[in-house]
Write a protein that holds these residues in place. Sequence first.
Motif, PDB file in Angstrom:
ATOM      1  N   ILE B 300      25.804  39.990  38.796  1.00  0.00           N
ATOM      2  CA  ILE B 300      27.152  39.667  38.279  1.00  0.00           C
ATOM      3  C   ILE B 300      28.049  39.185  39.411  1.00  0.00           C
ATOM      4  O   ILE B 300      28.817  38.216  39.265  1.00  0.00           O
ATOM      5  N   LEU B 315      32.456  43.293  33.962  1.00  0.00           N
ATOM      6  CA  LEU B 315      31.142  43.696  33.437  1.00  0.00           C
ATOM      7  C   LEU B 315      30.513  44.807  34.283  1.00  0.00           C
ATOM      8  O   LEU B 315      29.693  45.589  33.807  1.00  0.00           O
ATOM      9  N   ASN B 316      30.906  44.843  35.555  1.00  0.00           N
ATOM     10  CA  ASN B 316      30.311  45.854  36.424  1.00  0.00           C
ATOM     11  C   ASN B 316      30.756  47.272  36.076  1.00  0.00           C
ATOM     12  O   ASN B 316      30.127  48.243  36.506  1.00  0.00           O
TER      13      ASN B 316
END
Lengths: 439, 339
Positions: B300, B315-316
Amino acid sequence: MGDAPERSGPYSEPMSEDALLTSLLAAVEANPDDVPLRVHVAEQLANQGRMTDALRHCTEAVTRSPGDPAALGLLRRLSGELAGPDRAAVPGSGPPTAPDAPAAAEPDTSDGSGMFDWTSAEDQVADLGGKAEAAPAQDPTGGSPTIEDIERPTVRLADVGGMAQVKERLELAFLGPMRNPSMAKAFGKSLSGGLLLYGPPGCGKTFLARAVAGELGASFYSVGIADVLDMWTGSSERNLAAIFRAARRNAPCVLFLDEIDALGQKRSRLQFNAAMRTTVNQLLYEMDSVDSDNEGVFVLAATNLPWDIDPALRRPGRFDRMLLVLPPDGPARRAILDYHLRDRPAGKLDLDKVVKATEHFSGADLAHLCTSAVERALAESMRDGRLHPLSTDRLLAALREVKPSTGPWFATARNVVTFANTDGTFDDLAAYLKKNRQL
Amino acid sequence: MSDAERAVERVAQLRQVRRYTEAERTARDALVGDPQDADLLLELSAVLLSLDRPAEGLAAAEAAAAAEPENERAHRLRGLHLSRLGRHPEAVRAGYQSVTLAPDEPYAALGYATVLRKSGRLADALATAQRAAELSPTLVDAHLILAEVHDALGHRAAARASYQEILRLEPDHAVARHDLAVQDLRGHRAGAALRGLLDAGALDPTIDVLVGNVGAVLWRVAYFLRLGMIGATVAVLASAGSGPAAVRVVTALVLLAAVGAGVVARRRLPSAAPSALVAALRAEVLLALSYLVLAAGFGIFVLVLVTGLGGLAVLNWAVAIVAMLLGVGANLVRRARRP
């Protein structure tokens, strides 16, 4: 021979040879300690050409009464006949073998595959090794316990069923250079140093070592820890030195050091055991052969625990060649199963199925499997009073009880490859584990 | 020298070279001729202790104690077998009898300390182990039990000192090396722990918990990676307001730091490290999944670097949560498996 009927009692009818033998065998079973009877049975069996059975009874007789001259004489005669025509022809070694008598050490080709039944051969040679085929000592001092076990094996690598890869490696790494010393020298390949056979227990390392001796036409001298270790300080080293001296005197000779991990264990673990440390040092010294020439002495060793061996023993000139002896492969398993199922009441057996299902089984595991299946068939037969022959299903059912005993060895082997293979010593093992998805 | 004495020496020797089955056979054969020989019975009992067959070993030790009630070794072995059978009060009594009979015998003290530790009397075990080490300062096993008792009492520094003393006396002592590595792991020194475990594995590959403990090191590293990833995500998100260029610079720095740390770690680790790490990952599915998830987090960041879209770093959070859940799951599994 055998023409005159013998009577087992004053009123018994004359008996045919088979009936006589059957009755004698039953008598031996009833009186297992009756040595003269057993020797007589062995003689009868030998006269009928059943050399393996004769040898078995004769060995039993010698075990029960080690000094019995009749048993010893017969044992000498049988071993001479089993060793082949060369030895049998030696004057005074007993009557010549009957021309139609099957040689017990011949390859068993009854299954049509041409495979030799190596387990059977190993058993026979094992018997010959310690007692029957002990060659006369050439040591002028005489009485040395170190040279009395020398034998001259008749088995060859071709007699080993299956295990093609091991045989090929053995040929390339050890036997080839030994047979072609000038070529080996031209390629810079040293002839000094020994060969270390390693692998899980019960997989034929000792038999392979004997076959190597057979290939080289050399005497075979097997040394176990009992031959070396002694309670008195300094005695173990002296024993070891005497063993190497005897081997050099008897060259060409394969000196086979069994359980080398006990004699040559890591010295770092022996900091507080001076006696064992000096034994390892002596072994290193003898392998280096500083004072004496090891020419013609091929040192082979076997171990189940190669990782316990002092690293100095694996340096060039010592055990610098290692050979992994794995559980029997398909053809070898088939030969072993054939051997253990011989003379058993069996129906039509699909041995290929059993062979497929017994991957990683050692020779001993396969014997156990056959025994379990036989016991089941016997129990069933006794229950309903009619004979239930061995079947493929029974053998496969026995597989539920018998598991390969090599599992713990491979569990440790995985750790060895993972943690202790930085120098590539166990690359063969790593490749095998990877191939079998165990790594 | 009598036959029995010769057999005793032979059994002791076979025990020394770890040929226990042969040693047992030799002892039993010799006992047929002299079934009351205390020394033979004790050698047999010692062999059975090594074979972990406490019920039979106890019978042999008791027969020896009956033949020679004043024999310290008989009571010591009785204690050790009783302890393995879980009969701790009797084991402690036997151990006490042994040290009473031979107060200056280091092995008696060692046996008694072992029995006391297993029975949970750690303070008494510590005093007895110290006595054993005083009686024989070069007795490695005395220092080992001392280290274990210190460890059980939470005396980490003292335990460490004892392990180091063992390694001074016997540099290739695999168990001490292994246990010291476990101490390093508890002290959050993952690199040292991994090196120690690899050394222990090279010294004695038969230690069965090696791969599992390498896995524990990897879990510890995964924890730190998770923390690092959370920090990096915060930094990238913070730079998102300053435009794509700032996002790219911050993300590039994050990735450089990650790659640099990986290279340094690889250089510092022994050559056996990759195979050990792979073995540990293969042995634990949750661990392997955890590293896959962390690799996705790395991916990502690469995506953020390429696109300049700082928002993607959100998203992490999901990656961190999944990785954390996998860690919790692994802990639960480990606890459930513990006997």
